[in-house]
Design a protein around this motif. Structure first.
Motif, PDB file in Angstrom:
ATOM      1  N   GLY A 105       2.706  -8.260  -1.206  1.00 58.00           N
ATOM      2  CA  GLY A 105       2.210  -7.102  -0.480  1.00 58.00           C
ATOM      3  C   GLY A 105       2.835  -6.660   0.773  1.00 58.00           C
ATOM      4  O   GLY A 105       2.488  -5.515   1.410  1.00 58.00           O
ATOM      5  N   ALA A 106       4.053  -7.173   0.769  1.00 59.00           N
ATOM      6  CA  ALA A 106       5.192  -6.813   1.950  1.00 59.00           C
ATOM      7  C   ALA A 106       5.513  -5.355   1.416  1.00 59.00           C
ATOM      8  O   ALA A 106       5.986  -5.072   0.338  1.00 59.00           O
ATOM      9  CB  ALA A 106       6.015  -7.912   2.054  1.00 59.00           C
ATOM     10  N   ASP A 107       5.530  -4.565   2.769  1.00 58.85           N
ATOM     11  CA  ASP A 107       6.237  -3.078   2.163  1.00 58.85           C
ATOM     12  C   ASP A 107       6.960  -2.897   3.575  1.00 58.85           C
ATOM     13  O   ASP A 107       6.231  -2.250   4.527  1.00 58.85           O
ATOM     14  CB  ASP A 107       5.303  -2.275   2.073  1.00 58.85           C
ATOM     15  N   PHE A 108       8.075  -2.747   3.739  1.00 57.26           N
ATOM     16  CA  PHE A 108       8.844  -2.453   4.631  1.00 57.26           C
ATOM     17  C   PHE A 108       8.812  -1.093   5.370  1.00 57.26           C
ATOM     18  O   PHE A 108       8.520  -0.859   6.461  1.00 57.26           O
ATOM     19  CB  PHE A 108      10.446  -2.708   4.704  1.00 57.26           C
ATOM     20  N   SER A 154       3.448  -7.727   5.306  1.00 59.54           N
ATOM     21  CA  SER A 154       2.447  -7.343   4.755  1.00 59.54           C
ATOM     22  C   SER A 154       1.288  -6.771   5.610  1.00 59.54           C
ATOM     23  O   SER A 154       0.226  -6.095   5.376  1.00 59.54           O
ATOM     24  CB  SER A 154       1.689  -8.458   3.938  1.00 59.54           C
ATOM     25  N   GLY A 155       0.855  -7.496   6.848  1.00 59.58           N
ATOM     26  CA  GLY A 155      -0.064  -7.198   7.796  1.00 59.58           C
ATOM     27  C   GLY A 155       0.079  -5.914   8.605  1.00 59.58           C
ATOM     28  O   GLY A 155      -0.752  -5.080   8.894  1.00 59.58           O
ATOM     29  N   PRO A 181      -7.660   1.118   4.988  1.00 62.93           N
ATOM     30  CA  PRO A 181      -7.202   0.057   4.001  1.00 62.93           C
ATOM     31  C   PRO A 181      -6.122  -0.347   4.348  1.00 62.93           C
ATOM     32  O   PRO A 181      -5.127   0.391   4.814  1.00 62.93           O
ATOM     33  CB  PRO A 181      -7.153   1.080   2.542  1.00 62.93           C
ATOM     34  N   VAL A 182      -5.936  -1.486   4.377  1.00 63.11           N
ATOM     35  CA  VAL A 182      -4.452  -2.123   4.461  1.00 63.11           C
ATOM     36  C   VAL A 182      -4.195  -3.143   3.390  1.00 63.11           C
ATOM     37  O   VAL A 182      -4.770  -3.194   2.329  1.00 63.11           O
ATOM     38  CB  VAL A 182      -4.551  -3.134   5.872  1.00 63.11           C
ATOM     39  N   ALA A 183      -2.796  -3.675   3.467  1.00 64.39           N
ATOM     40  CA  ALA A 183      -2.489  -4.660   2.269  1.00 64.39           C
ATOM     41  C   ALA A 183      -3.674  -5.535   2.078  1.00 64.39           C
ATOM     42  O   ALA A 183      -3.879  -6.277   3.115  1.00 64.39           O
ATOM     43  CB  ALA A 183      -1.290  -5.211   2.565  1.00 64.39           C
ATOM     44  N   ALA A 184      -3.973  -5.778   0.825  1.00 56.23           N
ATOM     45  CA  ALA A 184      -5.131  -6.713   0.402  1.00 56.23           C
ATOM     46  C   ALA A 184      -6.361  -6.847   0.918  1.00 56.23           C
ATOM     47  O   ALA A 184      -7.055  -7.557   1.227  1.00 56.23           O
ATOM     48  CB  ALA A 184      -4.464  -8.297   0.565  1.00 56.23           C
ATOM     49  N   GLY A 185      -6.891  -5.673   1.583  1.00 56.43           N
ATOM     50  CA  GLY A 185      -7.915  -5.584   2.297  1.00 56.43           C
ATOM     51  C   GLY A 185      -8.385  -4.253   3.016  1.00 56.43           C
ATOM     52  O   GLY A 185      -7.817  -3.241   2.823  1.00 56.43           O
ATOM     53  N   VAL A 186      -9.162  -4.423   4.004  1.00 57.89           N
ATOM     54  CA  VAL A 186      -9.758  -3.305   4.989  1.00 57.89           C
ATOM     55  C   VAL A 186      -9.583  -4.021   6.317  1.00 57.89           C
ATOM     56  O   VAL A 186     -10.037  -4.942   6.728  1.00 57.89           O
ATOM     57  CB  VAL A 186     -11.098  -2.831   4.627  1.00 57.89           C
ATOM     58  N   ARG A 187      -9.289  -2.892   7.258  1.00 57.40           N
ATOM     59  CA  ARG A 187      -9.345  -3.216   8.634  1.00 57.40           C
ATOM     60  C   ARG A 187     -10.358  -2.393   9.293  1.00 57.40           C
ATOM     61  O   ARG A 187     -10.358  -1.216   9.409  1.00 57.40           O
ATOM     62  CB  ARG A 187      -7.860  -2.876   9.399  1.00 57.40           C
ATOM     63  N   GLY A 208      15.423  -5.599  -2.351  1.00 57.86           N
ATOM     64  CA  GLY A 208      14.316  -6.316  -2.859  1.00 57.86           C
ATOM     65  C   GLY A 208      13.250  -6.425  -1.685  1.00 57.86           C
ATOM     66  O   GLY A 208      13.273  -6.662  -0.642  1.00 57.86           O
ATOM     67  N   GLN A 209      11.803  -6.674  -2.236  1.00 60.08           N
ATOM     68  CA  GLN A 209      10.706  -7.192  -1.408  1.00 60.08           C
ATOM     69  C   GLN A 209       9.993  -8.018  -2.280  1.00 60.08           C
ATOM     70  O   GLN A 209       9.951  -8.316  -3.459  1.00 60.08           O
ATOM     71  CB  GLN A 209      10.109  -5.854  -1.118  1.00 60.08           C
ATOM     72  N   GLU A 210       8.979  -8.723  -1.529  1.00 59.13           N
ATOM     73  CA  GLU A 210       7.926  -9.812  -1.935  1.00 59.13           C
ATOM     74  C   GLU A 210       9.036 -10.852  -2.549  1.00 59.13           C
ATOM     75  O   GLU A 210       9.967 -11.352  -2.140  1.00 59.13           O
ATOM     76  CB  GLU A 210       7.356  -9.126  -3.059  1.00 59.13           C
TER      77      GLU A 210
END
Length: 694
Positions: free
Chosen positions: A138-141, A106-107, A632-638, A164-166
């Motif tokens: 939020g994981a996405d390979f 996710s990160g 934008p990144v998974a679940a937020g902003v960097r 499958g994911q998550e």
């Protein structure tokens, strides 16, 4: 075991909290090294054996362990992810042949992933990629694979696809064999079955397999020609091509799974055997002379060659100092004498130990390709070369960054002060990025490190490991000084004391240099106005003076001294006289060159929720930060920024307040830059007050 083809010296590295240590635990469980898996969040991970690691749930020092898989020996080093301890990653990569880069599903590619990847590129270390935590929300390979390509500039070679994911993550499809590995939900790593590819994934599997084959066969012209003629290469041929491309760093085989749920680790272990190099397949270490220049000789990985070994880590424990050593060539045995080329002294090897985190197995001998710990080394430090006394040679040493932050510490009483100096001596030997100095005027002990957490851990180790009760002062910034204008000047040193006197006359130019160029010296004297034998004395006088700047006493950087003219006396001139003249010339001319204070600027990488982005950016601006990018990144902003270190003390507390505890950040040194006038004046005023108080 002596077959070097079956050795794999590997490191596991990643951003903090991406799952390196958990992955290491699963590898140890699967290889039979441990019988109960310890969890990082419970403080029970095998390789996190320091109290501070168990409490904070982070890895602080690299830990070494040995295990076996498919008749191959793995020497594994689990490294820290936190930016303050990257020195551990750097020196581990220096002695490894291969690595596994772990990325959070996710990160994705996080700040420390970038730094570690850069270190691995510099050390030319072949790597596998493991996208971990695919069971997380939020994981996405596929997104992480794209980030590896775009942010790291690396070529990921996708070897498996997730099923499958998550929360639906069940297993992986092996693209080479077209087989699906599916684990059940018991958490047992051995509770899996190998099945046919799920119907809904077949088209995607064929698409990715074709990309894999086309990338791999570029490593072999004959295989490529056959493929273009319609002949599909067999799996062994593909593996051979993938191995070649991996070792040459043309691409990085990419795997995925969830180490915590025990899914996807076996294919990764098989890949270590199949694709990462043995010690004999990496470029041999170059040997250097006393000046640091390559001699053209190499330490070839061969037990029959003369001994060449590099000490890459010192660790103090109850049995004495352990010297972690990588053998590049030759053999060692218990009781053998070896030469330390850095000190010129011969040392006797007391004991040879194979490490399993903080457990150990004693062995009688070791050979080229091994990573072992030696007991009994008295004056060996990190980066020193151990070699055959009858055939001396030096390996390329390690270069460590200078500390950027300091604090003053003092023992609570006389007995604590005595214990403090002994403890600090051991800690400095263990960590080359940790410096200790004594302020000559005040007598204070100054600790210097790479960041607030780094020094915080050091103070904690002092108190708990060494039982030293200390008081700690406020953090101090390592400012620097430089000049901004060119100055031409002359200085004459005359001293008559009866008998022979002292005389030296020099004409010179001070020229500012670009940041990072350091101190340089050149003589342009033609003829004998200043004899050649006195030039080094002039250089030495200026160079020694740079330790203390004229504004606030901080080291003076990035300028050049050009000796243009001068004169001498046949009786009264000497090297001492010219060195004295240069020291006085520095004090005379640097104030004329418009000196300025420089401050360390840090690369800051902040993660926060979108709803907090405005507050975080506003706060960074107030700290004199410059925002470089927002993405934008998974679940937020960097948010990437640059900010002065002096403004970033205690930042984690502010960030947690602004983001209700969800914000994270990392920070590492970037460069030195001119300090604004009002702050420079404050720095100068404070240094004068301290000088007067002393």
């Amino acid at each position: 075991m002596s077959d070097l083809q079956k050795y794999r010296n590997i490191g596991i590295f990643a951003h903090v909290d991406a799952g390196k240590t958990t992955t290491t635990e699963r590898i140890l469980k699967l290889t039979g090294k441990i019988h109960k898996t310890g969890e990082v969040h419970e403080g029970e991970a095998t390789t996190d054996f320091m109290e501070q690691e168990q409490e904070r749930g982070i890895t602080i020092q690299s830990a070494a362990t040995t295990c076996f898989w498919n008749d191959h020996r793995f020497n594994i080093i689990d490294t820290p992810g936190h930016v303050d301890f990257t020195i551990e990653v750097y020196r581990s990569l220096k002695v490894l042949d291969g690595g596994i880069g772990v990325f959070c599903g996710s990160g994705g590619v996080e700040p420390q992933s970038e730094t570690n990847w850069r270190y691995a590129n510099e050390s030319r270390v072949a790597r596998l990629i493991f996208v971990n935590k695919l069971d997380r929300i939020g994981a996405d390979f596929y997104r992480v694979v794209d980030q590896i390509r775009n942010i790291l500039g690396a070529q990921p070679l996708v070897m498996v696809l997730p099923i499958g994911q998550e929360s639906e993550m069940q297993g992986v499809v092996d693209l080479l064999t077209r087989e699906a590995w599916v684990w059940d939900d018991t958490g047992d790593p051995l509770a899996y079955s190998v099945r046919e590819v799920p119907e809904e994934m077949r088209e995607q599997v064929e698409e990715y397999r074709q990309k894999l084959v086309e990338t791999a066969i570029e490593q072999d012209d004959e295989v490529m020609e056959a493929y273009l003629e319609g002949n599909e290469p067999d799996i062994d041929t593909l593996k051979r091509c993938i191995r070649r491309g991996t070792i040459h760093l043309d691409f990085f085989p990419t795997f995925c799974g969830s180490a915590f749920k025990n899914k996807g680790v076996q294919p990764l272990l098989n890949a270590v055997v199949d694709y990462l190099p043995s010690p004999t397949e990496v470029n041999p270490q170059p040997e250097i002379d006393l000046e640091g220049n390559e001699t053209g000789e190499f330490a070839t990985v061969d037990p029959s060659e003369p001994l060449r070994a590099l000490a890459f880590k010192i660790m103090d424990d109850k049995y004495g100092a352990l010297t972690f050593t990588r053998l590049y060539s030759g053999k060692i045995a218990k009781g053998q004498s070896v030469l330390n080329t850095a000190t010129g002294k011969t040392e006797r090897i007391g004991r040879i130990i194979e490490m399993h985190a903080d457990d150990r197995t004693e062995v009688d001998k070791a050979q080229a390709g091994d990573i072992v710990a030696l007991l009994g080394m008295k004056s060996v430090q990190t980066g020193h070369t151990l070699c055959d006394p009858n055939d001396p040679a030096t390996l390329e040493p390690m270069v460590f960054p200078d500390p950027v932050i300091s604090i003053a510490v003092a023992g609570k009483d006389k007995s604590q002060s005595d214990k403090l100096s002994t403890a600090l001596g051991k800690m400095v030997a263990e960590d080359p990025s940790f410096h200790v100095e004594t302020d000559e005027d005040s007598g204070e002990t100054i600790l210097k490190g790479m960041g607030e957490l780094h020094l915080d851990i050091k103070v904690d180790i002092l108190k708990r490991t060494h039982n030293v009760d200390v008081t700690v002062g406020e953090p101090q910034v390592a400012y620097r000084e430089t000049i901004t204008h060119e100055v031409k000047d002359r200085y004459t040193h005359k001293k008559q004391t009866g008998g022979a006197g002292q005389f030296a006359d020099i004409e010179y130019t001070l020229t500012p240099l670009d940041p990072g160029e350091g101190f340089q010296f050149e003589s342009k004297i033609v003829g004998g106005n200043v004899p050649r034998e006195f030039w080094p004395a002039v250089e030495k006088g200026f160079k020694l003076s740079t330790v203390e700047g004229v504004l606030a006493g901080y080291p003076c950087l990035d300028f050049k001294v050009t000796l243009t003219d001068g004169s001498y006396h046949s009786v009264d001139s000497s090297a001492v006289a010219f060195e004295t003249a240069a020291r006085a010339a520095y004090r005379q001319s640097v104030p004329k060159a418009k000196p300025e204070i420089l401050e360390p600027i840090m690369k800051v990488d902040v993660f926060c929720g979108e709803e907090n982005m405005g507050d975080v950016i506003g706060d960074l601006n107030r700290r004199r930060g410059v925002i470089l990018s927002q993405e934008p990144v998974a679940a937020g902003v960097r948010i990437k920024a640059e900010a002065p270190l002096s403004e970033m003390f205690g930042y984690i507390g502010s960030l947690r307040t602004m983001t209700s505890g969800r914000g994270q950040f990392s920070m590492e040194f970037s460069h030195y830059a001119a300090t604004p006038r009002n702050i420079a004046e404050e720095v100068i005023k404070r240094s004068k007050e301290l000088a007067e108080a002393k």
